[in-house]
Design an enzyme around this catalytic site. Sequence first.
Site, short mmCIF file in Angstrom:
data_model
loop_
_atom_site.label_atom_id
_atom_site.label_comp_id
_atom_site.label_asym_id
_atom_site.label_seq_id
_atom_site.Cartn_x
_atom_site.Cartn_y
_atom_site.Cartn_z
CG HIS A 1 -0.21 -0.04 2.53
ND1 HIS A 1 0.26 1.09 3.18
CD2 HIS A 1 0.13 -1.08 3.33
CE1 HIS A 1 0.85 0.75 4.31
NE2 HIS A 1 0.79 -0.56 4.43
CG ASP A 2 -0.32 4.29 1.31
OD1 ASP A 2 -1.19 5.02 0.82
OD2 ASP A 2 -0.51 3.59 2.33
N GLY B 1 4.92 -1.26 2.65
CA GLY B 1 4.15 -0.06 2.38
C GLY B 1 5.01 1.18 2.25
#
Length: 267
Positions: free
Chosen positions: A121-122, A139
């Site tokens: 994520h991100d 992440g």
Amino acid sequence: MTRIDPTARVEDGAVIGDGTVIGPYCIIGSNAVIGENCQLISHVQVMGHTTVGTGCVISPFVALGGAPQDLSYKGEPTRLEIGSGCTLREGVTMNIGTVKGGGLTKVGNRGFFMNNSHVGHDCLVGNDVIFATSATLGGHCEIGDFVYIGGLSAVHQFTRVGPQVMVGGVCGVRGDVIPFGLVNGQYAVLEGLNIIGMKRRKFTRERLATVRAFYQKLFHGPGIFAERLESVQPLAADDPAIAQILTFIGDGKHRPLCLPAENGSRH
């Protein structure tokens, strides 16, 4: 002409581009946007607010847009964006972002992601990258253009990997890697410059010699690293690659930096 196999499930609201083929047993969620001339071979699941660019080839058992593996996530409509011309082999996973991380996971164009590789994520991933088998990003990582990450290697969360870096196989990358760097080892250490990659990007012999001399002064010269870093600042004018490396280091002044083994693996 768009073709959707009768065994596939495409939810209302999904957008499928012209010329795209949705193969057997694929599941496309209502917030997915699939670009033109893509091929989802079979058993692909596209979830969440996910956008796939034109001309991508996606192999069986790829899962895109799944929830971030972060305990803070509470179902917010964050996003995953994948560029054009990417190849995703079997079992690749890419997650949407988190609100605290900016809400977006973004992958550039023409990436080649081998089986079971993962984008957390991100993360922000550049163009023309290659992730070998089971290469994994935690992440919030930032990965530059033309980066190669070897098989079974893992990049720690929040780590930056500069453009044109080569990461060897079975590496744990815990510190930022300078542009054009070559890193290896169980806990990755900087072994030099990615000369092969630089030659592929049309670096001349003269440019290579200039950047190599800068590298030696910065990482193997006398004194402590901070003193050497200060002393080489004027060399930014000698070559754009040197300026890029120095800017990268300056932008991450509060981040650990991957260093050669004799200096310790992190700074």
